[in-house]
Write a protein that holds these residues in place. Sequence first.
Motif, mmCIF file in Angstrom:
data_model
loop_
_atom_site.group_PDB
_atom_site.id
_atom_site.type_symbol
_atom_site.label_atom_id
_atom_site.label_comp_id
_atom_site.label_asym_id
_atom_site.label_seq_id
_atom_site.Cartn_x
_atom_site.Cartn_y
_atom_site.Cartn_z
ATOM 1 N N PHE A 39 0.816 -1.201 0.000
ATOM 2 C CA PHE A 39 0.000 0.000 0.000
ATOM 3 C C PHE A 39 0.854 1.257 0.000
ATOM 4 O O PHE A 39 0.364 2.334 -0.269
ATOM 5 N N LEU A 40 2.135 1.130 0.308
ATOM 6 C CA LEU A 40 3.016 2.285 0.320
ATOM 7 C C LEU A 40 3.630 2.552 -1.044
ATOM 8 O O LEU A 40 4.142 3.624 -1.288
ATOM 9 N N SER A 41 3.623 1.547 -1.925
ATOM 10 C CA SER A 41 4.237 1.715 -3.234
ATOM 11 C C SER A 41 3.347 2.574 -4.123
ATOM 12 O O SER A 41 2.127 2.526 -4.050
ATOM 13 N N ALA A 42 3.979 3.333 -4.998
ATOM 14 C CA ALA A 42 3.234 4.223 -5.875
ATOM 15 C C ALA A 42 2.632 3.466 -7.051
ATOM 16 O O ALA A 42 1.629 3.873 -7.602
ATOM 17 N N GLN A 43 3.252 2.367 -7.443
ATOM 18 C CA GLN A 43 2.787 1.623 -8.593
ATOM 19 C C GLN A 43 2.274 0.263 -8.165
ATOM 20 O O GLN A 43 2.946 -0.476 -7.464
ATOM 21 N N ASN A 44 1.071 -0.081 -8.621
ATOM 22 C CA ASN A 44 0.454 -1.342 -8.268
ATOM 23 C C ASN A 44 0.725 -2.415 -9.308
ATOM 24 O O ASN A 44 0.717 -3.595 -8.997
ATOM 25 N N LEU A 45 0.932 -2.044 -10.542
ATOM 26 C CA LEU A 45 1.096 -2.962 -11.655
ATOM 27 C C LEU A 45 2.564 -3.152 -11.960
ATOM 28 O O LEU A 45 3.325 -2.191 -12.036
ATOM 29 N N SER A 46 2.978 -4.405 -12.142
ATOM 30 C CA SER A 46 4.360 -4.666 -12.554
ATOM 31 C C SER A 46 4.381 -5.866 -13.487
ATOM 32 O O SER A 46 3.475 -6.695 -13.498
ATOM 33 N N VAL A 47 5.429 -5.927 -14.274
ATOM 34 C CA VAL A 47 5.655 -7.047 -15.179
ATOM 35 C C VAL A 47 6.958 -7.709 -14.737
ATOM 36 O O VAL A 47 7.823 -7.056 -14.146
ATOM 37 N N ALA A 48 7.100 -9.001 -14.984
ATOM 38 C CA ALA A 48 8.296 -9.728 -14.559
ATOM 39 C C ALA A 48 9.560 -9.059 -15.103
ATOM 40 O O ALA A 48 9.555 -8.486 -16.200
ATOM 41 N N ILE A 111 0.940 -2.485 -21.018
ATOM 42 C CA ILE A 111 0.215 -3.256 -20.025
ATOM 43 C C ILE A 111 -0.467 -2.255 -19.106
ATOM 44 O O ILE A 111 0.189 -1.380 -18.547
ATOM 45 N N THR A 112 -1.781 -2.376 -18.965
ATOM 46 C CA THR A 112 -2.525 -1.403 -18.169
ATOM 47 C C THR A 112 -3.418 -2.096 -17.145
ATOM 48 O O THR A 112 -3.878 -3.212 -17.346
ATOM 49 N N SER A 113 -3.625 -1.400 -16.050
ATOM 50 C CA SER A 113 -4.624 -1.780 -15.057
ATOM 51 C C SER A 113 -5.494 -0.544 -14.852
ATOM 52 O O SER A 113 -5.349 0.446 -15.565
ATOM 53 N N ARG A 114 -6.352 -0.592 -13.873
ATOM 54 C CA ARG A 114 -7.241 0.545 -13.626
ATOM 55 C C ARG A 114 -6.453 1.817 -13.349
ATOM 56 O O ARG A 114 -6.822 2.898 -13.786
ATOM 57 N N GLU A 115 -5.339 1.718 -12.616
ATOM 58 C CA GLU A 115 -4.610 2.911 -12.175
ATOM 59 C C GLU A 115 -3.252 3.111 -12.837
ATOM 60 O O GLU A 115 -2.737 4.210 -12.833
ATOM 61 N N ASP A 116 -2.646 2.047 -13.358
ATOM 62 C CA ASP A 116 -1.263 2.136 -13.817
ATOM 63 C C ASP A 116 -1.097 1.652 -15.248
ATOM 64 O O ASP A 116 -1.905 0.879 -15.752
ATOM 65 N N THR A 117 -0.001 2.097 -15.867
ATOM 66 C CA THR A 117 0.378 1.662 -17.200
ATOM 67 C C THR A 117 1.871 1.394 -17.226
ATOM 68 O O THR A 117 2.659 2.188 -16.697
ATOM 69 N N VAL A 118 2.257 0.269 -17.823
ATOM 70 C CA VAL A 118 3.658 -0.059 -18.043
ATOM 71 C C VAL A 118 3.855 -0.156 -19.541
ATOM 72 O O VAL A 118 3.104 -0.869 -20.219
ATOM 73 N N GLN A 119 4.857 0.554 -20.077
ATOM 74 C CA GLN A 119 5.162 0.497 -21.496
ATOM 75 C C GLN A 119 6.562 -0.053 -21.693
ATOM 76 O O GLN A 119 7.514 0.429 -21.089
#
Length: 126
Positions: A39-48, A111-119
């Motif tokens: 809950f402290l991290s700014a990003q919720n979405l990650s890829v391996a 790669i996207t989720s509700r709050e985050d995007t990874v490009q």
Amino acid sequence: MYERYPNRIFGSVRVNNNFSIAMKTHIWIILFLFFPAEFLSAQNLSVANIFTDNAILQRNKTNKIWGNAHAGEIVKLTFAGKKYQTTAGVDGNWSLTTEVLKSGGPYLMQITSREDTVQLKNILIG
């Protein structure tokens, strides 16, 4: 009350004008138990970590892409003109399998989720 008995002992904690080291330790333990680090991290979405900019994926095969998100989060992947979608499990892990890919590139993997995007940029298939 404490001014009259500045060094009085209550249980295992010595009470004076400052918290003892043991009390500070107990407070930190309680904080980490009730407020996990995710809950402290700014990003919720990650890829391996294996998936980065300038990666090369296997041609003429399906490719598995995976990572982490919040449990139950919908994860969408856009790559090589195709769109994929999955839901993260109760442990937060998610994975997608692409269609058979032919040689080409460079592509952008988003790669996207509700709050985050990874490009991931400059992805090749070879």
